[in-house]
Design an enzyme around this catalytic site. Structure first.
Site, PDB file in Angstrom:
ATOM      1  N   CYS A  86      20.668   3.557  17.849  1.00 36.95           N
ATOM      2  CA  CYS A  86      21.551   2.461  17.753  1.00 36.95           C
ATOM      3  C   CYS A  86      20.447   1.121  17.735  1.00 36.95           C
ATOM      4  CB  CYS A  86      22.614   2.101  18.552  1.00 36.95           C
ATOM      5  SG  CYS A  86      23.872   1.218  18.450  1.00 36.95           S
ATOM      6  N   ARG A 115      23.338  -3.970  10.454  1.00 35.94           N
ATOM      7  CA  ARG A 115      23.912  -4.262  11.729  1.00 35.94           C
ATOM      8  C   ARG A 115      25.389  -4.240  11.725  1.00 35.94           C
ATOM      9  NH1 ARG A 115      22.240  -9.356  14.222  1.00 35.94           N
ATOM     10  NH2 ARG A 115      22.435  -8.323  16.162  1.00 35.94           N
ATOM     11  N   HIS A 177      24.913   7.085  19.548  1.00 38.80           N
ATOM     12  CA  HIS A 177      24.215   7.602  20.985  1.00 38.80           C
ATOM     13  C   HIS A 177      24.556   8.955  21.104  1.00 38.80           C
ATOM     14  CE1 HIS A 177      23.613   3.153  22.052  1.00 38.80           C
ATOM     15  NE2 HIS A 177      24.455   2.929  21.353  1.00 38.80           N
ATOM     16  N   GLU A 179      22.918  10.300  23.866  1.00 40.98           N
ATOM     17  CA  GLU A 179      22.679  10.302  25.448  1.00 40.98           C
ATOM     18  C   GLU A 179      23.983  10.018  26.091  1.00 40.98           C
ATOM     19  OE1 GLU A 179      21.950   8.297  23.265  1.00 40.98           O
ATOM     20  OE2 GLU A 179      22.192   6.033  24.232  1.00 40.98           O
TER      21      GLU A 179
END
Ligand code: GLN
Length: 194
Positions: A86, A115, A177, A179
């Site tokens: 990200c 973005r 993401h 994670e």
């Protein structure tokens, strides 16, 4: 995977989730804030680096303030394997289509990013994403997209017609993401580059 240490850029954002995921994989981590965290008297202290998500303009400012940006960019350009998630992808990029005032990037990954590419439509979403490396459970949080990329960049994932995952040499850039979902696929790939 013993004997390897992954450095996590720890200036702002979702640092802990990467530390925990790698710990679960049996991989040692160390936090990077200052140049001496990355480079010791005998050279690099880490075998790979992770650039977490967060607010990319803030991370950019802190990278320069702490003097970590330049040595980190040089190390990655010289072959240190890197994974950016990200805001970390934005940090790695060679160009930001819509930067915050004064915002720069490390310029080591030959992509231009946009973005907050998915706007309010996908402010936050957890999805199962098909990728070139297999299915992955991931989260999008105010995610960027890859608007354009150079010839050395391989696209590994798309979402809603946008490029959201790329690899160039030993550099992995993800708009999302893994994670946050306990997904180890991309961190495993990072370690294969070591
Ligand atoms: N939108 C953020 C930025 O531009 C990135 C969000 C994230 O890292 N989850 O920096």
């Amino acid at each position: 995977m013993s004997g390897r240490t992954v450095g996590i850029v720890a200036l702002q954002g979702g640092v802990r989730e990467h530390v925990d995921l790698l710990a679960g994989m049996g991989v040692a981590t160390t936090l990077l804030r200052r140049p001496e965290d990355l480079i010791g008297p005998d050279g690099l202290r880490v075998d790979a680096v992770v650039l977490p998500g967060g607010e990319s303009s803030t991370i950019d400012r802190l990278l320069r303030l702490f003097g970590l940006g330049e040595p980190l960019g040089q190390a990655i350009a010289s072959g240190l394997p890197a994974l950016g998630t990200c805001a970390g992808l934005i940090q790695l990029s060679s160009g930001i289509a819509d930067p915050a005032p004064g915002q720069g990037s490390l310029g080591v990954l030959d992509v231009t990013v946009h973005r907050n590419a998915f706007g309010r439509q996908v402010d936050s979403a957890e999805v199962t994403l098909p990728t070139a490396w297999g299915e992955a459970r991931v989260a999008f949080i105010r995610a960027p997209s890859v608007e354009s990329h150079g010839p050395g960049v391989e696209v590994i994932a798309r979402y809603r017609d946008a490029v959201v995952g790329v690899v160039q040499g030993a550099i992995i850039g993800l708009a999302f993401h893994p994670e946050l979902c306990g997904e180890t696929l991309f961190h495993e790939r990072l370690l294969r580059f070591v």
